[in-house]
Write an enzyme that holds these catalytic residues in place. Sequence first.
Site, PDB file in Angstrom:
ATOM      1  N   VAL A 178     -16.979 -16.531 -12.066  1.00  0.00           N
ATOM      2  CA  VAL A 178     -16.834 -15.260 -12.793  1.00  0.00           C
ATOM      3  C   VAL A 178     -15.375 -15.111 -13.202  1.00  0.00           C
ATOM      4  O   VAL A 178     -14.468 -15.371 -12.406  1.00  0.00           O
ATOM      5  CB  VAL A 178     -17.306 -14.066 -11.950  1.00  0.00           C
ATOM      6  CG1 VAL A 178     -16.531 -13.952 -10.637  1.00  0.00           C
ATOM      7  CG2 VAL A 178     -17.212 -12.773 -12.743  1.00  0.00           C
ATOM      8  N   ILE A 209     -13.321 -17.789  -8.870  1.00  0.00           N
ATOM      9  CA  ILE A 209     -12.678 -16.834  -9.757  1.00  0.00           C
ATOM     10  C   ILE A 209     -12.055 -17.623 -10.905  1.00  0.00           C
ATOM     11  O   ILE A 209     -11.221 -18.508 -10.691  1.00  0.00           O
ATOM     12  CB  ILE A 209     -11.603 -16.016  -9.029  1.00  0.00           C
ATOM     13  CG1 ILE A 209     -12.203 -15.327  -7.786  1.00  0.00           C
ATOM     14  CG2 ILE A 209     -10.985 -15.013  -9.983  1.00  0.00           C
ATOM     15  CD1 ILE A 209     -13.381 -14.419  -8.081  1.00  0.00           C
ATOM     16  N   LYS A 210     -12.478 -17.301 -12.124  1.00  0.00           N
ATOM     17  CA  LYS A 210     -11.984 -18.031 -13.290  1.00  0.00           C
ATOM     18  C   LYS A 210     -10.700 -17.398 -13.814  1.00  0.00           C
ATOM     19  O   LYS A 210     -10.617 -16.191 -14.018  1.00  0.00           O
ATOM     20  CB  LYS A 210     -13.039 -18.049 -14.403  1.00  0.00           C
ATOM     21  CG  LYS A 210     -14.238 -18.912 -14.092  1.00  0.00           C
ATOM     22  CD  LYS A 210     -15.247 -18.924 -15.237  1.00  0.00           C
ATOM     23  CE  LYS A 210     -14.804 -19.846 -16.335  1.00  0.00           C
ATOM     24  NZ  LYS A 210     -15.893 -20.021 -17.361  1.00  0.00           N
ATOM     25  N   ILE A 211      -9.710 -18.265 -14.028  1.00  0.00           N
ATOM     26  CA  ILE A 211      -8.415 -17.851 -14.566  1.00  0.00           C
ATOM     27  C   ILE A 211      -8.089 -18.771 -15.742  1.00  0.00           C
ATOM     28  O   ILE A 211      -8.190 -19.995 -15.608  1.00  0.00           O
ATOM     29  CB  ILE A 211      -7.312 -17.951 -13.504  1.00  0.00           C
ATOM     30  CG1 ILE A 211      -7.602 -16.991 -12.341  1.00  0.00           C
ATOM     31  CG2 ILE A 211      -5.936 -17.670 -14.104  1.00  0.00           C
ATOM     32  CD1 ILE A 211      -6.618 -17.103 -11.195  1.00  0.00           C
TER      33      ILE A 211
END
Length: 439
Positions: A178, A209-211
């Site tokens: 996400v 966690i998408k960055i």
Amino acid sequence: MASISKICNPAIAAFSSPSAFRSQPQLPVVSRGGGGPLRTATTALRVSIRRDRADRSELVLKCSLQDGNGASSKRTTLHDLYEQEGQSPWYDNLCRPVTDLLPFIANGVRGVTSNPTIFQKAISSSSAYDDQFRQLIMAGKDIENTYWELVVKDIQDACKLFGPIYDQTDGADGYVSVEVSPRLANDTYGTVEAAEWLHKFVDRPNVYIKIPATAECVPSIKQVISLGISVNVTLIFSLRRYEAVIDAYLDGLEISGLNDLSKLTSVASFFVSRVDTLVDKMLEKIGTPEALDLRGKAAVAQATLAYKLYQKKFSGPRWEALAKKGAKKQRLLWASTSVKNPAYPDTLYVDPLIGPDTVSTMPDQALQAFIDHGTVSRTIDSNVSDAEGIYSALEKLGIDWNEVGEQLEAEGVDSFKKSFDSLLVSLKEKGDSLKAISV
């Protein structure tokens, strides 16, 4: 305190401010174990799958259906891909009902990726979110809080479905990704704060966690990794930026202070098809026979060299010191694997990029094509010299790889921002209508 739109931190329960996040104890974070590939005889099975076109067309995620998509499970090339070659097939899509993912899991999918565009399409085109949306609006939630409540419920439900895979592989697979708000793509501090919040809000060990791999967010990646949060680094379009992402991961591990690094993992999402889309236009503008002959070759060539860089960076004294503390390699994940040019083979961005310790995340088009007629064989490092030749030939023609990467990154960030903003506008309109009706 910074605004919600600034740091993407809805005031949910106790997590009402960035300082509150830091004061909370760290949640368990994901780990990735080993597990060697298993060799099996698959020729007859693959032939059977190729004949069965009806089954192929059934394996499509159908949002808002309440009884699943009806796809039957069978052994597919996705199982072969993982067991024979060590590559994990993931699915690049998510919507409600999340239980529609069960047939995908049965057919060999081992993880899920999402992004703001995927959620914009899912929420705006489906009635499955209406009940929860109505409850949140009637409870006084603002639109951005409401958005994240809708998204996180999907992520949590998907994490539950993929939990058995995560457990069975000791954290090697079974992840659901996400992304932080795309509005933060140029905000180093805000991205760190948002990643901390989102990790705590989802509260699942198998969430990534998408960055984005923007210049401003590369330091964020380092910091978030050092906090013990597993990260999917997205929107990587060039070798230079990919190397910076690897270094951020290694730096984060080194400053984490953890004695046992096995609880922390990451993937680096290297985008493929979009590279050809842009470079092909440049080659057509050049127009020479040599230039035109290189169309459709840039993306796979650069990805091949990315794998070479991966092998180099995750070896040697620096890596060995981290590996002794349990560190796991940051796996390469091939993203943007759907073919944009219908003249190209529909498995162009899957078949040539198969190799161990990698992930291929596929939307419907690419997934169906690979199940139907994909070839399972280690290909990623079988033609490195050819890839180097193509890469150099493109440079000699005036193709600046770093400029290509920067343009595609800017376009990717802009696309996600537009999807995010568009969805918030449509949700606000829907919320206003509900409030007007209730008056």
